[in-house]
Design an enzyme around this catalytic site. Structure first.
Site, PDB file in Angstrom:
ATOM      1  N   LYS A  56     -10.320  -2.851  -3.406  1.00  0.00           N
ATOM      2  CA  LYS A  56     -10.926  -1.198  -3.454  1.00  0.00           C
ATOM      3  C   LYS A  56     -11.212  -0.698  -4.027  1.00  0.00           C
ATOM      4  O   LYS A  56     -11.973   0.317  -4.576  1.00  0.00           O
ATOM      5  CB  LYS A  56      -9.482  -0.857  -2.630  1.00  0.00           C
ATOM      6  CG  LYS A  56      -9.246  -0.802  -0.933  1.00  0.00           C
ATOM      7  CD  LYS A  56     -10.130  -1.528  -0.297  1.00  0.00           C
ATOM      8  CE  LYS A  56      -9.131  -1.709   1.182  1.00  0.00           C
ATOM      9  NZ  LYS A  56      -9.867  -0.551   2.595  1.00  0.00           N
TER      10      LYS A  56
ATOM     11  N   LEU B  22      -4.364  -7.659  -5.743  1.00  0.00           N
ATOM     12  CA  LEU B  22      -5.658  -8.430  -4.733  1.00  0.00           C
ATOM     13  C   LEU B  22      -6.260  -6.794  -4.338  1.00  0.00           C
ATOM     14  O   LEU B  22      -7.419  -6.995  -3.873  1.00  0.00           O
ATOM     15  CB  LEU B  22      -4.965  -9.868  -4.138  1.00  0.00           C
ATOM     16  CG  LEU B  22      -5.328 -11.059  -4.515  1.00  0.00           C
ATOM     17  CD1 LEU B  22      -4.773 -11.761  -3.114  1.00  0.00           C
ATOM     18  CD2 LEU B  22      -6.566 -11.886  -4.936  1.00  0.00           C
ATOM     19  N   TYR B  23      -5.229  -6.754  -3.612  1.00  0.00           N
ATOM     20  CA  TYR B  23      -5.941  -5.890  -2.259  1.00  0.00           C
ATOM     21  C   TYR B  23      -6.430  -4.393  -3.358  1.00  0.00           C
ATOM     22  O   TYR B  23      -7.123  -4.197  -3.168  1.00  0.00           O
ATOM     23  CB  TYR B  23      -4.687  -5.419  -1.610  1.00  0.00           C
ATOM     24  CG  TYR B  23      -4.940  -4.091  -0.703  1.00  0.00           C
ATOM     25  CD1 TYR B  23      -5.662  -3.944   0.206  1.00  0.00           C
ATOM     26  CD2 TYR B  23      -4.146  -2.645  -1.216  1.00  0.00           C
ATOM     27  CE1 TYR B  23      -5.656  -2.870   1.165  1.00  0.00           C
ATOM     28  CE2 TYR B  23      -4.280  -1.780  -0.913  1.00  0.00           C
ATOM     29  CZ  TYR B  23      -5.142  -1.383   0.257  1.00  0.00           C
ATOM     30  OH  TYR B  23      -5.724  -0.792   2.168  1.00  0.00           O
ATOM     31  N   VAL B  24      -5.387  -4.277  -4.631  1.00  0.00           N
ATOM     32  CA  VAL B  24      -6.141  -2.937  -5.532  1.00  0.00           C
ATOM     33  C   VAL B  24      -7.062  -2.814  -6.169  1.00  0.00           C
ATOM     34  O   VAL B  24      -8.036  -2.000  -5.852  1.00  0.00           O
ATOM     35  CB  VAL B  24      -5.066  -2.574  -6.139  1.00  0.00           C
ATOM     36  CG1 VAL B  24      -5.439  -1.141  -7.201  1.00  0.00           C
ATOM     37  CG2 VAL B  24      -3.923  -2.032  -4.790  1.00  0.00           C
TER      38      VAL B  24
END
Length: 256
Positions: A167, A162-164
């Site tokens: 980003k 989700l985060y990667v």
């Protein structure tokens, strides 16, 4: 070039910088570092108290700072952040998109709500903040955007997808912004840190922290202050011939 000429390229005197996620970790280090180099700094984070604490510390050290509590996931608050910055300091020269949401779920457990929450802070907020600030960036003779991403975008990103992925999308937007805004004198670059000793990292399981360190050639976490020189490079005239790039400062995590 003389020594003074070289040092002058890193000077931010006369510029105004917005730093999101500026109340702690990498954001606080950047806010204090930019202020030390002469910038007027707007410290933006969700909670008013921590924002004002950082702004007060900067002012106490002789710098210029304003605290503007802001949730970057709320578009209306982004407009208010830019308005407060212009009202307080007269313009916007630098935007540091550092605020992040580290929400992590394994594939198979990702919900629509979690996906939206991650995207809102990690991708939508930074893009909309740049758009809100764009008229003022266009008017600046030293406009720079620094999007703080993660070296994880150059890895598989397992269990933190989700985060990667958000980003990684911000890196794509960094390149697009750079291409579209270069004719108007606005430079846009990304900073990709490795494992840094921040609350976001310390709130993960110890085994994850250790795995992140083990993945690097330099077997330790970076101190948040170690991200200040690279961020300063990207925001200042020291990188005047650089745009659309990702500066990777990851302790050797992504060396192949």
């Amino acid at each position: 070039m003389t020594r003074d000429d070289v040092l002058r390229t890193f000077d931010l005197t006369g510029r105004t910088a917005i730093v999101t996620g500026g109340s702690r970790g990498i954001g606080r280090a950047i806010a204090e570092g930019f202020a030390a180099m002469g910038a007027a700094v707007v410290v933006a984070s969700r909670k008013a108290g921590p924002c004002e604490e950082v702004a007060a510390a900067i002012r106490g050290a002789g710098g210029r700072a304003l605290a503007v509590p802001t949730h970057v996931g709320d578009p209306d608050q982004l407009a208010a952040l830019v308005a407060a910055t212009v009202d307080g300091f007269g313009g916007v020269d630098v935007v540091v998109n550092n605020a992040a949401n580290p929400l992590a779920l394994p594939i198979g457990a990702i919900t629509p709500e979690a996906f939206a929450k991650s995207q809102d802070v990690n991708l939508r907020g930074p893009v909309l903040l740049v758009q809100e600030a764009l008229p003022h960036l266009r008017a600046s003779d030293a406009a720079a955007v620094v999007n703080v991403i993660t070296a994880g975008v150059f890895t598989q990103g397992q269990y933190v997808s989700l985060y990667v992925s958000a980003k990684a999308a911000l890196l794509a937007m960094t390149r697009a912004m750079a291409a579209e805004l270069a004719p108007e004198g606005v430079r846009v670059n990304a900073l990709a840190p490795g494992t840094v000793a921040t609350d976001m990292v310390f709130n993960t399981p110890e085994e994850f922290q250790q795995a992140a360190v083990d993945a690097q050639l330099i077997k330790r976490m970076a101190d948040p202050t170690e991200m200040v020189p690279p961020a300063l490079f990207l925001a200042s005239a020291a990188s005047s011939f650089m745009t659309g790039q990702a500066l990777v400062v990851d302790g050797g995590m992504t060396v192949h």
